[in-house]
Motif scaffolding. Structure first.
Motif, PDB file in Angstrom:
ATOM      1  N   ASN A 130      43.028  67.549  32.887  1.00 15.25           N
ATOM      2  CA  ASN A 130      43.124  68.364  31.668  1.00 15.25           C
ATOM      3  C   ASN A 130      42.891  67.524  30.417  1.00 15.25           C
ATOM      4  O   ASN A 130      42.238  67.976  29.465  1.00 15.25           O
ATOM      5  N   ILE A 131      43.411  66.284  30.431  1.00 15.83           N
ATOM      6  CA  ILE A 131      43.210  65.400  29.278  1.00 15.83           C
ATOM      7  C   ILE A 131      41.731  65.085  29.111  1.00 15.83           C
ATOM      8  O   ILE A 131      41.192  65.094  28.003  1.00 15.83           O
ATOM      9  N   ARG A 132      41.046  64.795  30.236  1.00 14.48           N
ATOM     10  CA  ARG A 132      39.613  64.493  30.165  1.00 14.48           C
ATOM     11  C   ARG A 132      38.824  65.693  29.645  1.00 14.48           C
ATOM     12  O   ARG A 132      37.888  65.541  28.858  1.00 14.48           O
ATOM     13  N   LYS A 133      39.184  66.874  30.122  1.00 13.49           N
ATOM     14  CA  LYS A 133      38.486  68.068  29.655  1.00 13.49           C
ATOM     15  C   LYS A 133      38.674  68.256  28.153  1.00 13.49           C
ATOM     16  O   LYS A 133      37.739  68.607  27.429  1.00 13.49           O
ATOM     17  N   LYS A 134      39.890  68.000  27.678  1.00 15.61           N
ATOM     18  CA  LYS A 134      40.144  68.127  26.246  1.00 15.61           C
ATOM     19  C   LYS A 134      39.383  67.057  25.460  1.00 15.61           C
ATOM     20  O   LYS A 134      38.831  67.340  24.396  1.00 15.61           O
ATOM     21  N   GLU A 135      39.339  65.827  26.019  1.00 17.53           N
ATOM     22  CA  GLU A 135      38.581  64.762  25.354  1.00 17.53           C
ATOM     23  C   GLU A 135      37.101  65.098  25.296  1.00 17.53           C
ATOM     24  O   GLU A 135      36.433  64.879  24.276  1.00 17.53           O
ATOM     25  N   ASP A 136      36.561  65.630  26.406  1.00 16.74           N
ATOM     26  CA  ASP A 136      35.150  66.029  26.414  1.00 16.74           C
ATOM     27  C   ASP A 136      34.884  67.131  25.395  1.00 16.74           C
ATOM     28  O   ASP A 136      33.849  67.144  24.714  1.00 16.74           O
TER      29      ASP A 136
END
Length: 476
Positions: A130-136
């Protein structure tokens, strides 16, 4: 059968007897009192008969002041307490069954810990995803916001001062003006070229904005914006950290900084950029000032063509371009731009400039003084051609055999591009194919050959060149 069992070492079983009532064995004087039976059987202390009679566990009483004093515990309570204690043996319990219970409890604990770890790891992976998706998502939003800033925009002179932090970081200076490093929002760095003067009613400024403003190619520098605030004018480009190609072309006897593989990559990128200008745009764009100083390099040394102040636009089906004045830089200008005796000015003029740039990248241009009095005999493309044709050493810095092949390949492609007559020069699409193809290229036809040096094309061009150079010197 009555079998009294104890785990206490001090409690010893004396006899095994058959399963008969006590009154049979002891007579009528002995009642059914279990204490009497145990006493008859000869049990020693401690006494656990009463616990057995109540179907309970028997153990030594802890912290007791009386020796061998016992206490009774319920079986369920004893099993629960065994998991939190050091598994003290209990009188009347089976040692084997007790070990099975303990082993089962250990297995249960291990399984529980494993499941707990599995759940924690799964949660961590989900949270990380979820963090990676938000960063992307943030990166995409920042890119879209930055992309808006990269469209050519008009700035006031006050904006230019703010972008350059009051013109604090100077990158370079020339006859065109001064270049400063600047910064837009969202950490976008730019190079701001503040024009010194406006020549020809702002023709160079108009050319720059009108041509490069509509170009989007990986090998062409991007125009971020411009300033036309009264007499103050500036151009805002994307910032390229490795400066220009001129900085990486060594002078004579200097060590080469870029390897031959990188030089070939840069040459191919420049060729693709020029080919895009000639064929990829709605209108054909002729640069007329291809030279190392106008080739900028990004952080990966990808080349980008810059400085479109001398550029001209024409339709793709227009083979001849009308020109009233000479355009370009001495040493890279095609012969037909000097004199129409060599042919008509066209997109092939950029091909000639590219060929001269290739020869300079190889390093052979620095070995001949073009402005010498014996130019007719030392015009360096002719000197290079004769050297290759006679299989002479060009004295180029190479370390491996592959480097020699690449250097020869770039030199031959350069010679193809600097043919005297425009019709003999290849188009940039063909140049790209030559650079991407095999190393065993053949030499072009010799345009310089003549038994009388005074009748060669080199002599004609040299005279025109020297005349033009003298005119420029007088104007300065």
């Amino acid at each position: 059968m009555y079998e009294l069992v104890t785990d206490l070492t001090s409690c010893t079983k004396m006899y095994n007897i058959s399963d008969v009532p006590p009154e049979v064995l002891l007579g009528d004087d002995i009642g059914s009192d279990l204490h009497s039976v145990v006493a008859f059987l000869g049990w020693s202390k401690p006494f656990c008969g009463n616990c057995e009679a109540e179907n309970k566990y028997c153990q030594l009483k802890k912290n007791s002041t009386i020796q061998d004093q016992t206490e009774c515990l319920d079986i369920l309570i004893t099993q629960l307490s065994s998991s939190t204690t050091d598994h003290e043996p209990y009188i009347g319990a089976s040692s084997h069954s007790h070990k099975q219970v303990v082993a089962g409890e250990y297995i249960g604990i291990i399984a529980g810990v494993f499941l707990l770890v599995l759940v924690v790891v799964s949660l961590c992976l989900v949270i990380r995803s979820n963090i990676r998706k938000k960063e992307d998502q943030v990166k995409i939003e920042n890119f879209l916001e930055d992309y808006k800033a990269l469209k050519p925009a008009r700035y006031s002179y006050a904006d230019i001062k703010k972008i350059t932090n009051q013109f604090r970081d100077k990158l370079g200076q020339g006859g065109y003006g001064t270049v400063f490093k600047g910064k837009l929002s969202n950490d976008i760095f730019v190079a701001v070229k503040v024009l010194k003067s406006v020549k020809g009613n702002g023709e160079e400024f108009i050319n720059e904005v009108g041509t490069i403003g509509r170009i989007h190619h990986v090998n062409v520098v991007r125009l971020v914006g411009y300033c036309a605030d009264g007499f103050r004018r500036a151009l805002v480009y994307e910032f390229l950290p490795n400066d220009s190609l001129e900085k990486f072309i060594p002078m004579e006897n200097q060590k080469r900084v870029l390897g031959w593989d990188m030089l070939q990559k840069i040459a191919l990128g420049i060729a693709k950029g020029i080919e895009y200008l000639h064929q990829g745009c709605d209108k054909r764009i002729l640069h007329f000032d291809i030279k190392p100083h106008n080739i900028l390099l990004d952080h990966n040394f990808n080349p980008k063509i810059s400085d479109f102040g001398l550029a001209k636009m024409c339709s793709k089906d227009q083979s001849i371009v009308s020109m009233t004045t000479t355009r370009g830089t001495i040493g890279y200008i095609a012969p037909e731009v000097f004199s129409r005796n060599f042919g008509n000015v066209s997109y092939k003029s950029d091909v000639y400039s590219f060929g001269m740039l290739l020869l300079e990248m190889v390093g052979v241009k620095k070995k001949v003084d073009v402005g010498a009095s014996d130019t007719s005999e030392s015009y360096f493309p002719e000197w290079i051609y004769n050297s290759l044709d006679q299989e002479k050493e060009l004295e180029i810095q190479v370390e491996e055999e592959d480097d020699t092949k690449r250097a020869r390949k770039l030199t031959i492609v350069g010679l193809w591009c600097v043919q005297w007559h425009p019709v003999d020069r290849p188009a940039m699409k063909t140049v790209i194919q030559m650079l991407e193809g095999e190393d065993n290229l053949s030499l072009p036809p010799n345009p310089f050959g003549s038994t009388n040096p005074m009748n060669t094309g080199a002599t004609m061009f040299s005279r025109t060149f020297n005349s033009e150079l003298e005119t420029i010197s007088e104007l300065e």
